[in-house]
Design a protein around this motif. Structure first.
Motif, mmCIF file in Angstrom:
data_model
loop_
_atom_site.group_PDB
_atom_site.id
_atom_site.type_symbol
_atom_site.label_atom_id
_atom_site.label_comp_id
_atom_site.label_asym_id
_atom_site.label_seq_id
_atom_site.Cartn_x
_atom_site.Cartn_y
_atom_site.Cartn_z
ATOM 1 N N ALA A 108 0.832 -1.206 0.000
ATOM 2 C CA ALA A 108 0.000 0.000 0.000
ATOM 3 C C ALA A 108 0.867 1.257 0.000
ATOM 4 C CB ALA A 108 -0.926 -0.003 1.203
ATOM 5 N N LYS A 109 1.923 1.265 0.815
ATOM 6 C CA LYS A 109 2.803 2.439 0.868
ATOM 7 C C LYS A 109 3.535 2.646 -0.450
ATOM 8 C CE LYS A 109 3.610 3.001 5.751
ATOM 9 N NZ LYS A 109 4.598 3.285 6.778
ATOM 10 N N LEU A 110 4.049 1.579 -1.030
ATOM 11 C CA LEU A 110 4.765 1.704 -2.294
ATOM 12 C C LEU A 110 3.827 2.116 -3.420
ATOM 13 C CD1 LEU A 110 7.115 -1.401 -2.074
ATOM 14 C CD2 LEU A 110 7.764 1.001 -1.820
ATOM 15 N N SER A 111 2.641 1.569 -3.436
ATOM 16 C CA SER A 111 1.660 1.927 -4.468
ATOM 17 C C SER A 111 1.228 3.384 -4.338
ATOM 18 C CB SER A 111 0.438 1.013 -4.391
ATOM 19 O OG SER A 111 0.800 -0.303 -4.725
ATOM 20 N N ALA A 112 1.071 3.863 -3.107
ATOM 21 C CA ALA A 112 0.662 5.249 -2.876
ATOM 22 C C ALA A 112 1.700 6.224 -3.412
ATOM 23 C CB ALA A 112 0.429 5.488 -1.385
ATOM 24 N N ASN A 113 2.962 5.820 -3.371
ATOM 25 C CA ASN A 113 4.048 6.669 -3.878
ATOM 26 C C ASN A 113 4.287 6.460 -5.368
ATOM 27 O OD1 ASN A 113 4.582 7.746 -1.355
ATOM 28 N ND2 ASN A 113 5.997 6.111 -0.828
ATOM 29 N N GLY A 114 3.570 5.517 -5.958
ATOM 30 C CA GLY A 114 3.754 5.224 -7.371
ATOM 31 C C GLY A 114 5.042 4.499 -7.676
ATOM 32 N N THR A 115 5.594 3.829 -6.676
ATOM 33 C CA THR A 115 6.901 3.206 -6.862
ATOM 34 C C THR A 115 6.859 1.682 -6.901
ATOM 35 O OG1 THR A 115 7.284 3.281 -4.480
ATOM 36 C CG2 THR A 115 8.156 5.110 -5.790
ATOM 37 N N LEU A 116 5.687 1.092 -6.979
ATOM 38 C CA LEU A 116 5.611 -0.364 -6.944
ATOM 39 C C LEU A 116 5.592 -0.945 -8.348
ATOM 40 C CD1 LEU A 116 5.389 -2.968 -5.393
ATOM 41 C CD2 LEU A 116 2.911 -2.667 -5.325
ATOM 42 N N GLN A 117 6.682 -1.559 -8.727
ATOM 43 C CA GLN A 117 6.782 -2.265 -9.997
ATOM 44 C C GLN A 117 7.626 -3.510 -9.768
ATOM 45 O OE1 GLN A 117 8.348 0.266 -13.042
ATOM 46 N NE2 GLN A 117 6.454 1.406 -13.269
ATOM 47 N N LYS A 118 6.967 -4.608 -9.489
ATOM 48 C CA LYS A 118 7.702 -5.857 -9.285
ATOM 49 C C LYS A 118 8.119 -6.407 -10.641
ATOM 50 C CE LYS A 118 5.427 -8.813 -6.937
ATOM 51 N NZ LYS A 118 4.550 -9.660 -6.124
ATOM 52 N N ARG A 119 9.350 -6.925 -10.695
ATOM 53 C CA ARG A 119 9.865 -7.517 -11.917
ATOM 54 C C ARG A 119 10.563 -8.825 -11.588
ATOM 55 N NH1 ARG A 119 11.033 -1.849 -12.978
ATOM 56 N NH2 ARG A 119 10.000 -1.238 -14.920
ATOM 57 N N THR A 120 10.538 -9.727 -12.545
ATOM 58 C CA THR A 120 11.355 -10.926 -12.430
ATOM 59 C C THR A 120 12.807 -10.529 -12.689
ATOM 60 O OG1 THR A 120 11.231 -11.502 -14.775
ATOM 61 C CG2 THR A 120 9.446 -12.332 -13.340
ATOM 62 N N PRO A 121 13.758 -11.383 -12.359
ATOM 63 C CA PRO A 121 15.153 -11.054 -12.679
ATOM 64 C C PRO A 121 15.368 -10.788 -14.177
ATOM 65 C CG PRO A 121 15.104 -12.806 -11.062
ATOM 66 C CD PRO A 121 13.671 -12.583 -11.503
ATOM 67 N N VAL A 122 14.714 -11.525 -15.037
ATOM 68 C CA VAL A 122 14.850 -11.314 -16.480
ATOM 69 C C VAL A 122 14.261 -9.964 -16.877
ATOM 70 C CG1 VAL A 122 14.115 -12.160 -18.752
ATOM 71 C CG2 VAL A 122 14.931 -13.772 -17.028
ATOM 72 N N GLU A 123 13.086 -9.631 -16.340
ATOM 73 C CA GLU A 123 12.465 -8.337 -16.628
ATOM 74 C C GLU A 123 13.317 -7.188 -16.106
ATOM 75 O OE1 GLU A 123 7.757 -9.680 -16.435
ATOM 76 O OE2 GLU A 123 8.783 -9.061 -14.595
ATOM 77 N N ALA A 124 13.899 -7.369 -14.917
ATOM 78 C CA ALA A 124 14.743 -6.322 -14.335
ATOM 79 C C ALA A 124 15.991 -6.096 -15.187
ATOM 80 C CB ALA A 124 15.130 -6.694 -12.904
ATOM 81 N N ALA A 125 16.585 -7.171 -15.681
ATOM 82 C CA ALA A 125 17.766 -7.038 -16.539
ATOM 83 C C ALA A 125 17.416 -6.303 -17.826
ATOM 84 C CB ALA A 125 18.350 -8.419 -16.849
ATOM 85 N N ALA A 126 16.267 -6.629 -18.409
ATOM 86 C CA ALA A 126 15.840 -5.945 -19.634
ATOM 87 C C ALA A 126 15.571 -4.468 -19.362
ATOM 88 C CB ALA A 126 14.585 -6.615 -20.206
ATOM 89 N N PHE A 127 14.956 -4.161 -18.216
ATOM 90 C CA PHE A 127 14.689 -2.769 -17.859
ATOM 91 C C PHE A 127 15.997 -1.999 -17.690
ATOM 92 C CE2 PHE A 127 14.314 0.442 -14.496
ATOM 93 C CZ PHE A 127 13.417 1.310 -15.101
ATOM 94 N N LEU A 128 16.946 -2.578 -16.990
ATOM 95 C CA LEU A 128 18.226 -1.908 -16.765
ATOM 96 C C LEU A 128 18.945 -1.668 -18.095
ATOM 97 C CD1 LEU A 128 20.196 -0.732 -14.736
ATOM 98 C CD2 LEU A 128 21.157 -3.006 -14.436
ATOM 99 N N THR A 129 18.903 -2.641 -18.973
ATOM 100 C CA THR A 129 19.504 -2.472 -20.298
ATOM 101 C C THR A 129 18.850 -1.325 -21.049
ATOM 102 O OG1 THR A 129 20.125 -4.802 -20.432
ATOM 103 C CG2 THR A 129 19.930 -3.601 -22.519
ATOM 104 N N SER A 130 17.525 -1.249 -20.989
ATOM 105 C CA SER A 130 16.827 -0.159 -21.683
ATOM 106 C C SER A 130 17.169 1.196 -21.062
ATOM 107 C CB SER A 130 15.307 -0.382 -21.679
ATOM 108 O OG SER A 130 14.750 -0.189 -20.396
ATOM 109 N N GLU A 131 17.351 1.247 -19.759
ATOM 110 C CA GLU A 131 17.742 2.499 -19.111
ATOM 111 C C GLU A 131 19.122 2.949 -19.587
ATOM 112 O OE1 GLU A 131 16.009 4.532 -16.066
ATOM 113 O OE2 GLU A 131 14.985 3.998 -17.931
ATOM 114 N N VAL A 132 20.054 2.030 -19.683
ATOM 115 C CA VAL A 132 21.401 2.366 -20.157
ATOM 116 C C VAL A 132 21.332 2.904 -21.583
ATOM 117 C CG1 VAL A 132 23.654 1.404 -20.794
ATOM 118 C CG2 VAL A 132 22.578 0.768 -18.619
ATOM 119 N N ILE A 133 20.561 2.254 -22.442
ATOM 120 C CA ILE A 133 20.415 2.705 -23.830
ATOM 121 C C ILE A 133 19.802 4.102 -23.881
ATOM 122 C CG2 ILE A 133 19.152 2.282 -25.981
ATOM 123 C CD1 ILE A 133 19.524 -0.767 -25.339
#
Length: 78
Positions: free
Chosen positions: A39-64
């Motif tokens: 509830a606290k994380l959602s209220a701040n708009g910061t809740l985005q759970k990712r699998t390790p594969v999804e997190a790696a893809a997100f980090l790669t996209s951020e670097v790009i």
């Protein structure tokens, strides 16, 4: 054409054993799944759970994306 947003993630050293990564991911998700925490994380708009594969893809996209921004802005390290 750029968007900057803050995010928080948990990182481990490269080549960490997949079993360890998955165990950490499960433990972190169990904390995030707690109703009060979620509830606290959602209220701040910061809740985005990712699998390790999804997190790696997100980090790669951020670097790009940031590489494009730095190049477009002409930023350099002296």
């Amino acid at each position: 054409g750029f968007e900057a947003a803050s995010w928080v993630g948990f990182l481990v050293p490269a080549k960490t054993d997949a079993a360890v990564v998955n165990k950490l991911n499960a433990a972190i998700n169990s904390v995030v799944d707690d109703a009060a925490t979620s509830a606290k994380l959602s209220a701040n708009g910061t809740l985005q759970k990712r699998t390790p594969v999804e997190a790696a893809a997100f980090l790669t996209s951020e670097v790009i994306n940031w590489r494009k921004m730095v190049t477009a802005a002409g930023v350099s390290v002296d």
